[in-house]
Write a protein that holds these residues in place. Sequence first.
Motif, short mmCIF file in Angstrom:
data_model
loop_
_atom_site.label_atom_id
_atom_site.label_comp_id
_atom_site.label_asym_id
_atom_site.label_seq_id
_atom_site.Cartn_x
_atom_site.Cartn_y
_atom_site.Cartn_z
N SER A 23 53.62 101.04 88.91
CA SER A 23 52.92 101.52 90.10
C SER A 23 51.41 101.36 89.95
CB SER A 23 53.29 102.98 90.40
OG SER A 23 52.71 103.85 89.45
N LEU A 24 50.90 101.51 88.73
CA LEU A 24 49.47 101.29 88.50
C LEU A 24 49.10 99.82 88.69
CD1 LEU A 24 48.70 103.63 85.46
CD2 LEU A 24 48.17 104.00 87.89
N VAL A 25 49.98 98.93 88.28
CA VAL A 25 49.75 97.49 88.51
C VAL A 25 49.75 97.21 90.01
CG1 VAL A 25 50.78 95.20 88.21
CG2 VAL A 25 50.64 96.77 86.27
N MET A 26 50.64 97.85 90.74
CA MET A 26 50.67 97.68 92.20
C MET A 26 49.38 98.19 92.82
SD MET A 26 53.56 99.14 94.75
CE MET A 26 53.34 99.11 96.51
N LEU A 27 48.88 99.32 92.34
CA LEU A 27 47.61 99.86 92.85
C LEU A 27 46.45 98.91 92.54
CD1 LEU A 27 46.30 102.26 94.28
CD2 LEU A 27 45.95 103.28 92.03
N ALA A 28 46.46 98.32 91.35
CA ALA A 28 45.41 97.35 91.00
C ALA A 28 45.47 96.13 91.91
CB ALA A 28 45.55 96.94 89.54
N THR A 95 52.52 104.64 94.17
CA THR A 95 53.15 103.50 94.84
C THR A 95 52.96 103.58 96.35
OG1 THR A 95 54.78 103.44 93.08
CG2 THR A 95 55.30 102.21 95.06
N LEU A 96 53.11 104.77 96.91
CA LEU A 96 52.93 104.95 98.34
C LEU A 96 51.48 104.69 98.75
CD1 LEU A 96 54.30 105.76 100.99
CD2 LEU A 96 53.69 108.13 100.47
N ILE A 97 50.53 105.18 97.97
CA ILE A 97 49.11 104.94 98.26
C ILE A 97 48.81 103.44 98.22
CG2 ILE A 97 46.78 105.23 97.34
CD1 ILE A 97 47.67 108.09 96.54
N ALA A 98 49.33 102.76 97.22
CA ALA A 98 49.09 101.32 97.10
C ALA A 98 49.70 100.56 98.28
CB ALA A 98 49.67 100.79 95.78
N ILE A 104 45.19 98.97 105.37
CA ILE A 104 43.89 99.56 105.67
C ILE A 104 42.79 98.68 105.10
CG2 ILE A 104 42.38 101.54 105.27
CD1 ILE A 104 44.92 103.24 105.00
N ASN A 105 41.83 98.33 105.94
CA ASN A 105 40.67 97.58 105.49
C ASN A 105 39.46 98.53 105.56
OD1 ASN A 105 38.54 95.90 104.99
ND2 ASN A 105 39.12 94.35 106.50
N PRO A 106 38.98 99.00 104.40
CA PRO A 106 37.89 99.99 104.44
C PRO A 106 36.60 99.44 105.04
CG PRO A 106 38.22 99.20 102.21
CD PRO A 106 39.33 98.64 103.04
N TYR A 107 36.41 98.14 104.97
CA TYR A 107 35.17 97.56 105.49
C TYR A 107 35.12 97.59 107.01
CZ TYR A 107 34.92 96.24 100.68
OH TYR A 107 34.91 96.29 99.32
N GLU A 108 36.29 97.61 107.66
CA GLU A 108 36.30 97.77 109.11
C GLU A 108 35.80 99.15 109.50
OE1 GLU A 108 40.22 96.96 110.50
OE2 GLU A 108 40.09 94.83 110.08
#
Length: 169
Positions: A23-28, A95-98, A104-108
């Motif tokens: 899950s950490l790899v998925m978040l990365a 995993t859910l957060i990732a 979600i695009n934070p720059y928008e």
Amino acid sequence: MIAIRQICATKRLSFALCVFMASLVMLALAAYPMYVIRPFREQDPAALQRALWVLLHNKPIMFGLFWLIATPAILAWRRSGWVAKLVLGSTFCVTLIAAVSAWINPYEHMFHPFGAPQYTSIEHAGLAPTDMVIAVALGGDSRAYGIREMGYHHIVNDRLHQLPIVVTY
């Protein structure tokens, strides 16, 4: 008998830790484009190309990884001890957060356009002599948009000489 239970608990905890690492790899993977495409810094063309590829393809990849990681974590939940449950719960949350971050695009949210800019005379503008501006002139009307302010919004929706214009930086 107790030794067998300890071995099983150790295996479940090891499994939980492996799933948590996945899950950490998925978040990365989800955070990689946000890290590379940061504003106000030089971007390496190869890294930018990889980040844009991830942005274009990450939704189905993240959806698949979510189910691939979350399903075993949920199935292992019932047979696990409290330590493994803590790790598995954290795994599901990460995993859910990732997975959600792929949509979600934070720059928008950071760089929203100026909708109704306020104007002042050059004497009251608060610009230093070394500040750069984007100047637009049309039909005798003119405007100057400060680069410092444009760097945060990138887009200004305005009207000049009764015409709608878009200024970008």
